[in-house]
Write a protein that holds these residues in place. Sequence first.
Motif, PDB file in Angstrom:
ATOM      1  N   GLU A  14       0.823  -1.206   0.000  1.00 59.64           N
ATOM      2  CA  GLU A  14       0.000   0.000   0.000  1.00 59.64           C
ATOM      3  C   GLU A  14       0.857   1.256   0.000  1.00 59.64           C
ATOM      4  O   GLU A  14       0.569   2.228  -0.709  1.00 59.64           O
ATOM      5  CB  GLU A  14      -0.933  -0.008   1.213  1.00 59.64           C
ATOM      6  N   ARG A  15       1.917   1.230   0.801  1.00 60.95           N
ATOM      7  CA  ARG A  15       2.813   2.386   0.831  1.00 60.95           C
ATOM      8  C   ARG A  15       3.506   2.577  -0.509  1.00 60.95           C
ATOM      9  O   ARG A  15       3.677   3.711  -0.973  1.00 60.95           O
ATOM     10  CB  ARG A  15       3.842   2.209   1.937  1.00 60.95           C
ATOM     11  N   GLU A  16       3.896   1.463  -1.139  1.00 61.77           N
ATOM     12  CA  GLU A  16       4.536   1.564  -2.441  1.00 61.77           C
ATOM     13  C   GLU A  16       3.559   2.091  -3.485  1.00 61.77           C
ATOM     14  O   GLU A  16       3.940   2.876  -4.361  1.00 61.77           O
ATOM     15  CB  GLU A  16       5.062   0.191  -2.861  1.00 61.77           C
ATOM     16  N   ALA A  17       2.280   1.648  -3.373  1.00 59.08           N
ATOM     17  CA  ALA A  17       1.270   2.147  -4.302  1.00 59.08           C
ATOM     18  C   ALA A  17       1.040   3.642  -4.100  1.00 59.08           C
ATOM     19  O   ALA A  17       0.892   4.400  -5.068  1.00 59.08           O
ATOM     20  CB  ALA A  17      -0.041   1.373  -4.117  1.00 59.08           C
ATOM     21  N   GLU A  18       0.995   4.068  -2.819  1.00 57.49           N
ATOM     22  CA  GLU A  18       0.838   5.497  -2.534  1.00 57.49           C
ATOM     23  C   GLU A  18       2.029   6.283  -3.074  1.00 57.49           C
ATOM     24  O   GLU A  18       1.865   7.376  -3.624  1.00 57.49           O
ATOM     25  CB  GLU A  18       0.699   5.711  -1.027  1.00 57.49           C
TER      26      GLU A  18
END
Length: 382
Positions: free
Chosen positions: A172-176
């Motif tokens: 999720e952090r990488e997607a953000e």
Amino acid sequence: MTARGRLRDRIRTPLVQLNVVGIVLVAVALVPAHLDPRSVVVTALGVVALACWATWVLTGSGRPRTVALLVCGPVAAVGAGLGSPSLIAPVIASLIVLISDGTRSATMIVGSVAADTALTAVSAAAHGFSFAGLLSLLAGVAFGTLGGYSRRQRNAAEAQRQALFASTLAAEREAERAALLEARSAAARDVHDVLAHSLGGLVIQLDAIEALLERGHVEEATVRASEARRLAGEGLSEARSAVAALRDPSAAAPVTVPDHALETLLTAHRSLGGTVHAEGDRTLGGLDAGHREAVAGALREALVNARRHAPGQPVLVRCSREGHAMVLRVENPIGTPPRATPGGGHGLTGMRERFAALGDGSTVHAGADGDRFVVEARAVSP
């Protein structure tokens, strides 16, 4: 934290307190009704087993804890078989803790279970336990084994759940982060367009005004000044929109590209002194907002590059339809290296990024073809 402080904290945990209660209860049950050689041996074995139990309960980790676990079970198993069934409790507790520890090897676990089972059976047979009594002791060993295995599985499942949660959180952090980078790239493309089109055109107009004034053509210089003022106003408005989008992307007004956007760009190029020969249907009908913006951006960048690299040279623009796709081809002679103008250096990259973001097979290619520079864009209709 001191060793005394750590010990105090461990004693306050419910699981340790439960083990301490078990140690006390087994210790009370160990008190012999009368003294004889066998009861002395059993009591001694019980004291050793309880001491080991207390050691691994009160010790958080390390070699002493491992040794205590490995010694507790076999010693207690012998004591239980020799006539003190209460000592099966340390056997059960040690097996549960030993087996549930995911860091323990299979060899250590199997060896401990086998040793506890064998010593319990042999000592019970030597003492003359009934078959039912022997089965009850072995049932205790089996209970400890199954309890430890169940707890080991639960710990493994929990570790997997935490690993999955950490992986999901990282994803999720990488997607953000990817979304943020994409937003920043989009903003960079918009800012480049402002600089390259509006301010770059403004520089050309000011140069033309200077040349006209030197030749005494005041009226023509006045017309050019009006055009420069218009370009400056457009550039300021576009710059404000780009900054607003950077501050709050959700509040940014959607980009609207009209059907005649390509014709408007050609007219602007001519107003800057450029020569354009256009062929084909230049309306953007049938394309959605994203494809319109990509095609208009490709033509804008091609015209900007023509003005910078080959000023005064004619530009050929062809528009055609191939099935469900619109094809734009822009050609101009390859000129001399450009002079420095605002916004140079990133236009072709931004143009390619726009088409790549469409994700439907739309493509754009830019590069030299003989003595001409060619930009060819193919936008697939949705």
